[in-house]
Scaffold this motif. Structure first.
Motif, PDB file in Angstrom:
ATOM      1  N   ALA A 250     -56.554  29.242   4.788  1.00  8.96           N
ATOM      2  CA  ALA A 250     -55.972  29.283   6.134  1.00  8.96           C
ATOM      3  C   ALA A 250     -54.599  28.616   6.159  1.00  8.96           C
ATOM      4  O   ALA A 250     -53.685  29.073   6.866  1.00  8.96           O
ATOM      5  N   ARG A 251     -54.432  27.534   5.401  1.00  7.27           N
ATOM      6  CA  ARG A 251     -53.149  26.833   5.358  1.00  7.27           C
ATOM      7  C   ARG A 251     -52.132  27.511   4.441  1.00  7.27           C
ATOM      8  O   ARG A 251     -50.945  27.192   4.484  1.00  7.27           O
ATOM      9  N   GLY A 252     -52.603  28.407   3.593  1.00  9.30           N
ATOM     10  CA  GLY A 252     -51.715  29.036   2.633  1.00  9.30           C
ATOM     11  C   GLY A 252     -51.563  28.260   1.344  1.00  9.30           C
ATOM     12  O   GLY A 252     -50.702  28.579   0.515  1.00  9.30           O
ATOM     13  N   ASP A 253     -52.399  27.229   1.143  1.00  9.71           N
ATOM     14  CA  ASP A 253     -52.365  26.486  -0.113  1.00  9.71           C
ATOM     15  C   ASP A 253     -52.872  27.343  -1.271  1.00  9.71           C
ATOM     16  O   ASP A 253     -52.494  27.133  -2.423  1.00  9.71           O
ATOM     17  N   LEU A 254     -53.744  28.276  -0.961  1.00  7.02           N
ATOM     18  CA  LEU A 254     -54.240  29.262  -1.917  1.00  7.02           C
ATOM     19  C   LEU A 254     -54.035  30.657  -1.342  1.00  7.02           C
ATOM     20  O   LEU A 254     -54.144  30.850  -0.114  1.00  7.02           O
ATOM     21  N   VAL A 255     -53.778  31.617  -2.214  1.00  2.00           N
ATOM     22  CA  VAL A 255     -53.580  33.005  -1.785  1.00  2.00           C
ATOM     23  C   VAL A 255     -54.332  33.920  -2.751  1.00  2.00           C
ATOM     24  O   VAL A 255     -54.572  33.558  -3.910  1.00  2.00           O
ATOM     25  N   PRO A 256     -54.707  35.129  -2.299  1.00  2.00           N
ATOM     26  CA  PRO A 256     -55.343  36.081  -3.215  1.00  2.00           C
ATOM     27  C   PRO A 256     -54.378  36.477  -4.334  1.00  2.00           C
ATOM     28  O   PRO A 256     -53.165  36.622  -4.102  1.00  2.00           O
ATOM     29  N   LEU A 257     -54.910  36.649  -5.518  1.00  2.00           N
ATOM     30  CA  LEU A 257     -54.073  37.080  -6.638  1.00  2.00           C
ATOM     31  C   LEU A 257     -53.541  38.491  -6.400  1.00  2.00           C
ATOM     32  O   LEU A 257     -52.369  38.781  -6.670  1.00  2.00           O
ATOM     33  N   SER A 258     -54.415  39.364  -5.878  1.00  2.00           N
ATOM     34  CA  SER A 258     -54.007  40.753  -5.665  1.00  2.00           C
ATOM     35  C   SER A 258     -54.834  41.356  -4.541  1.00  2.00           C
ATOM     36  O   SER A 258     -56.066  41.262  -4.565  1.00  2.00           O
ATOM     37  N   LEU A 259     -54.170  41.994  -3.587  1.00  5.05           N
ATOM     38  CA  LEU A 259     -54.880  42.674  -2.503  1.00  5.05           C
ATOM     39  C   LEU A 259     -55.428  44.020  -2.950  1.00  5.05           C
ATOM     40  O   LEU A 259     -56.219  44.641  -2.229  1.00  5.05           O
TER      41      LEU A 259
END
Length: 322
Positions: A250-259
């Motif tokens: 939610a904070r953007g500290d982690l993101v998906p590697l690939s959508l």
């Protein structure tokens, strides 16, 4: 301890603490002569005088003071233990065993609300990967991570796990600057392996038809919480539970590697106990509460991931793989 007269020691401690035989006798509920007799017995046993009389008051000798310091501490500890046991007996208790990462990252931030709604109950949480032997351990229920195949118990699925490769935004930018497709990026990525996860890199790569020349794990952790933290610190790419790191996503500290690769979902978190334990009101109440919390969390996770542009695919996880 066999040669120590505990009764006489108790009487001695009372006299030394209160200063007179009369007060000690009143506290102990015996006659003054009985107290005096026990003091004489104790002095005979040690072969020293424990008191001397000064103006109608008993004063400890040097030996008596040494003994009193020890007995005062010992009897004080016993009184405290008795009081604590009494309070614990009067205060009803609930003991929960939970998988460590699920306990720290999911249950921990929520359980205070349950405690606030049940203030008369003492709650103990035992975070361990070991499942409970309910026949030999005093545990009310388990919150388990696994396949759900525990015979002879009430087993209710709380929620599915939502698994995907994740990394920090900075690490993702680093991979993308290298160019190439996802497989090329993964060749140069540091893969973080959660060794106790039901869904690991070999399964994910196979299901997404990605072949790597060599599957190497620079980092291997037996706790999802450690894998997630390593990915958050730009240590590599973790294939792990989005369910356990919603705040970071939610904070953007982690993101998906690939959508392009859907989130894998499968039943993974379970409420487990012997059916008879549900007859206890607090266990039944906790079961309902944790199921409600899990349902809300899963809905929140799906909404967040959908908002990020992720799709979902059902995964079949078991000894035979996907």
């Amino acid at each position: 301890m066999r040669d120590i007269n505990l009764k006489a020691t108790e009487y001695f401690e009372a006299v030394a603490r209160l200063g007179t035989v009369t007060k000690a006798a009143a506290e102990l509920g015996v006659s003054p002569s009985a107290v005096s007799q026990q003091i004489r017995l104790l002095e005979g046993q040690f072969g020293v005088k424990l008191f001397r009389r000064e103006k109608r008051r008993l004063v400890l000798t040097l030996d008596g003071d040494r003994l009193f310091q020890t007995t005062a501490h010992a009897f004080g500890a016993l009184r405290n233990a008795r009081s604590a046991i009494g309070r614990q007996r009067d205060m009803r208790g609930l003991t929960i065993r939970v998988s460590p990462s699920f306990g720290v990252r999911w249950l921990g931030p929520r359980v205070a609300r349950f405690a606030a709604d049940n203030p008369d109950w003492a709650i103990r949480i035992d975070a361990t990967p070991d499942v409970t032997s309910f026949e030999t351990e005093a545990v009310d229920c388990d919150l388990r991570y696994g396949h759900g195949d525990w015979a002879g118990l009430t087993v209710d699925c709380l929620m599915s796990d939502l698994v995907m490769p994740m990394c920090s935004p900075a690490y993702l930018d680093r991979l993308r600057r290298q160019g190439g497709d996802l497989a090329t990026q993964l060749e140069s990525a540091r893969l973080i392996d959660s060794v106790k996860s039901l869904y690991r890199w070999d399964l994910w790569l196979a299901s997404n038809r990605i072949e790597l020349k060599e599957l190497v794990y620079p980092f291997r952790f037996d706790r999802s919480s450690m894998s997630i933290e390593m990915a958050k610190q730009s240590g590599g790419v973790a294939l792990d539970s989005a369910t356990l790191c919603l705040p970071e996503l939610a904070r953007g500290d982690l993101v998906p590697l690939s959508l392009a690769c859907p989130v894998v979902e499968f039943p993974a978190y379970w409420f487990v106990c012997p059916t008879r334990h549900l007859n206890r009101r607090i266990v039944s109440r906790f079961s309902g509460w944790v199921a409600h919390e899990a349902k809300e969390c899963e809905a929140e996770a799906r909404a967040l991931l959908s908002g990020l542009g992720c799709g979902f695919v059902a995964g079949r996880v078991g000894p035979e793989g996907v």
